[in-house]
Each structure stands twice: as structure tokens, then as C-alpha cells.
Design a protein around this motif. Structure first.
Motif, PDB file in Angstrom:
ATOM      1  N   TYR A   7     -35.164 -34.812  -2.302  1.00 36.09           N
ATOM      2  CA  TYR A   7     -34.184 -33.731  -2.258  1.00 36.09           C
ATOM      3  C   TYR A   7     -34.132 -33.119  -0.855  1.00 36.09           C
ATOM      4  N   CYS A   8     -35.290 -32.833  -0.278  1.00 36.61           N
ATOM      5  CA  CYS A   8     -35.346 -32.222   1.057  1.00 36.61           C
ATOM      6  C   CYS A   8     -34.772 -33.160   2.116  1.00 36.61           C
ATOM      7  N   LEU A  10     -32.506 -35.555   1.565  1.00 38.23           N
ATOM      8  CA  LEU A  10     -31.045 -35.585   1.372  1.00 38.23           C
ATOM      9  C   LEU A  10     -30.396 -34.320   1.919  1.00 38.23           C
ATOM     10  N   ARG A  11     -31.041 -33.171   1.713  1.00 38.75           N
ATOM     11  CA  ARG A  11     -30.498 -31.903   2.215  1.00 38.75           C
ATOM     12  C   ARG A  11     -30.407 -31.942   3.738  1.00 38.75           C
ATOM     13  N   ALA A  12     -31.454 -32.439   4.404  1.00 37.41           N
ATOM     14  CA  ALA A  12     -31.456 -32.526   5.870  1.00 37.41           C
ATOM     15  C   ALA A  12     -30.361 -33.482   6.350  1.00 37.41           C
ATOM     16  N   PHE A  13     -30.228 -34.622   5.679  1.00 40.36           N
ATOM     17  CA  PHE A  13     -29.193 -35.585   6.066  1.00 40.36           C
ATOM     18  C   PHE A  13     -27.796 -35.006   5.843  1.00 40.36           C
ATOM     19  N   ASP A  14     -27.597 -34.371   4.694  1.00 42.97           N
ATOM     20  CA  ASP A  14     -26.292 -33.793   4.379  1.00 42.97           C
ATOM     21  C   ASP A  14     -25.902 -32.734   5.407  1.00 42.97           C
ATOM     22  N   GLU A  15     -26.820 -31.868   5.742  1.00 44.24           N
ATOM     23  CA  GLU A  15     -26.518 -30.810   6.714  1.00 44.24           C
ATOM     24  C   GLU A  15     -26.229 -31.409   8.088  1.00 44.24           C
ATOM     25  N   THR A  16     -26.953 -32.442   8.460  1.00 51.01           N
ATOM     26  CA  THR A  16     -26.714 -33.116   9.736  1.00 51.01           C
ATOM     27  C   THR A  16     -25.348 -33.794   9.739  1.00 51.01           C
ATOM     28  N   ALA A  17     -25.007 -34.460   8.645  1.00 45.78           N
ATOM     29  CA  ALA A  17     -23.703 -35.120   8.542  1.00 45.78           C
ATOM     30  C   ALA A  17     -22.571 -34.105   8.613  1.00 45.78           C
ATOM     31  N   ARG A  18     -22.735 -32.974   7.956  1.00 45.23           N
ATOM     32  CA  ARG A  18     -21.694 -31.940   7.955  1.00 45.23           C
ATOM     33  C   ARG A  18     -21.515 -31.294   9.324  1.00 45.23           C
ATOM     34  N   SER A  19     -22.634 -31.011   9.981  1.00 50.56           N
ATOM     35  CA  SER A  19     -22.566 -30.290  11.252  1.00 50.56           C
ATOM     36  C   SER A  19     -22.371 -31.211  12.455  1.00 50.56           C
ATOM     37  N   GLY A  20     -22.729 -32.492  12.312  1.00 46.61           N
ATOM     38  CA  GLY A  20     -22.620 -33.415  13.431  1.00 46.61           C
ATOM     39  C   GLY A  20     -23.690 -33.212  14.485  1.00 46.61           C
ATOM     40  N   ARG A  38     -37.056 -36.543  11.666  1.00 40.05           N
ATOM     41  CA  ARG A  38     -37.992 -37.378  10.912  1.00 40.05           C
ATOM     42  C   ARG A  38     -37.465 -37.668   9.517  1.00 40.05           C
ATOM     43  N   SER A  39     -36.856 -36.676   8.887  1.00 38.44           N
ATOM     44  CA  SER A  39     -36.283 -36.884   7.554  1.00 38.44           C
ATOM     45  C   SER A  39     -35.214 -37.968   7.578  1.00 38.44           C
ATOM     46  N   ILE A  40     -34.391 -37.954   8.603  1.00 39.20           N
ATOM     47  CA  ILE A  40     -33.329 -38.949   8.723  1.00 39.20           C
ATOM     48  C   ILE A  40     -33.926 -40.333   8.971  1.00 39.20           C
ATOM     49  N   VAL A  41     -34.960 -40.407   9.786  1.00 36.16           N
ATOM     50  CA  VAL A  41     -35.628 -41.690  10.038  1.00 36.16           C
ATOM     51  C   VAL A  41     -36.213 -42.247   8.736  1.00 36.16           C
ATOM     52  N   VAL A  74     -22.871 -35.419  -3.776  1.00 34.45           N
ATOM     53  CA  VAL A  74     -22.793 -35.420  -5.240  1.00 34.45           C
ATOM     54  C   VAL A  74     -24.152 -35.065  -5.846  1.00 34.45           C
ATOM     55  N   VAL A  75     -25.200 -35.696  -5.368  1.00 33.37           N
ATOM     56  CA  VAL A  75     -26.539 -35.454  -5.911  1.00 33.37           C
ATOM     57  C   VAL A  75     -26.956 -34.000  -5.689  1.00 33.37           C
ATOM     58  N   LEU A  76     -26.752 -33.486  -4.485  1.00 29.95           N
ATOM     59  CA  LEU A  76     -27.149 -32.112  -4.186  1.00 29.95           C
ATOM     60  C   LEU A  76     -26.337 -31.107  -5.002  1.00 29.95           C
TER      61      LEU A  76
END
Length: 117
Positions: A7-8, A10-20, A38-41, A74-76
Motif C-alpha cells: 500500500y505504501c 503504491l501510494r508513493a508511486f501514485d503520488e509521483t505519477a500525479r505530481s511528475g 526506493r519505493s519506486i525501485v 483504483v486499488v488506493l
């Protein structure tokens, strides 16, 4: 991978994708940029492919990254809705409120307008 960790991530990836931007994502999540990176890696390793293209201007999604970003949203959203439903069953007064605003409106502080009395 444990569900809370996933979950954490996905949250980090989602926020990165949204903000660029990894830096902007880290600010929004109140964690260090290195933690977001690190989460994205970890997610890229788990998916077996590159999800983001990194540059000096920020990050952009690869084709695979766009698919994962859609899944993550969707998951979040489903997870947050489930938490709200469970809180309702327990009688907790917590509510989930999502706002979509253009930047010019958001800069005037709409959160103050919806804050409970």
C-alpha cells in the motif's frame, strides 16, 4: 510483499505519477525523497520493468508505468473506501472526501471551506 508495505509503495508511486516529481511526491507524503525513490525501485523490481523515465525536469510514465498508475489509483481508492465503510460500521466519524480542483482554485485554500465546524 506484505499488504501494508505494498500500500505504501503504491501510494508513493501514485503520488509521483500525479505530481511528475519525486521531490513533490515526498513533500506531499511527508517522507524523504530517497524513501519515495526506493519505493519506486522496489515496485519496478516487483513488476519486472521500468515504470518511470527520470530526467532533470522530473519523471514521466513509461507505457508500463501508465498501466501500473491506473491500477494503483483504483486499488488506493478502493482501499480508502473500504476503510471509510469499516469506520462507519464502528461508528467512527471519519469521512473520505476527495476534491478535484484546478491549480488556480486550489491556491486559494478550498480546504478551509469544507473544514467541519
Amino acid at each position: 510483499m506484505r499488504q501494508a508495505v505494498f500500500y505504501c509503495i503504491l501510494r508513493a508511486f501514485d503520488e509521483t505519477a500525479r505530481s511528475g516529481s519525486i521531490r513533490k511526491a515526498s513533500e506531499a507524503l511527508h517522507v524523504a525523497p530517497s524513501s519515495v525513490s526506493r519505493s519506486i525501485v522496489v515496485l519496478e523490481r516487483e513488476m519486472g520493468t521500468t515504470l518511470l523515465t527520470r530526467s532533470a525536469a522530473g519523471v514521466s510514465l513509461t507505457h508500463a508505468g501508465a498501466l501500473v498508475a491506473e491500477y494503483a489509483r483504483v486499488v488506493l481508492h478502493d482501499y480508502d473506501s473500504l476503510r471509510a465503510d469499516l469506520d462507519d460500521r464502528r461508528g467512527t466519524q471519519r469521512r473520505l472526501l476527495k476534491l478535484a480542483l484546478v491549480e488556480s482554485v486550489a491556491s486559494y485554500g478550498p480546504i478551509g471551506a469544507v473544514r467541519p465546524a
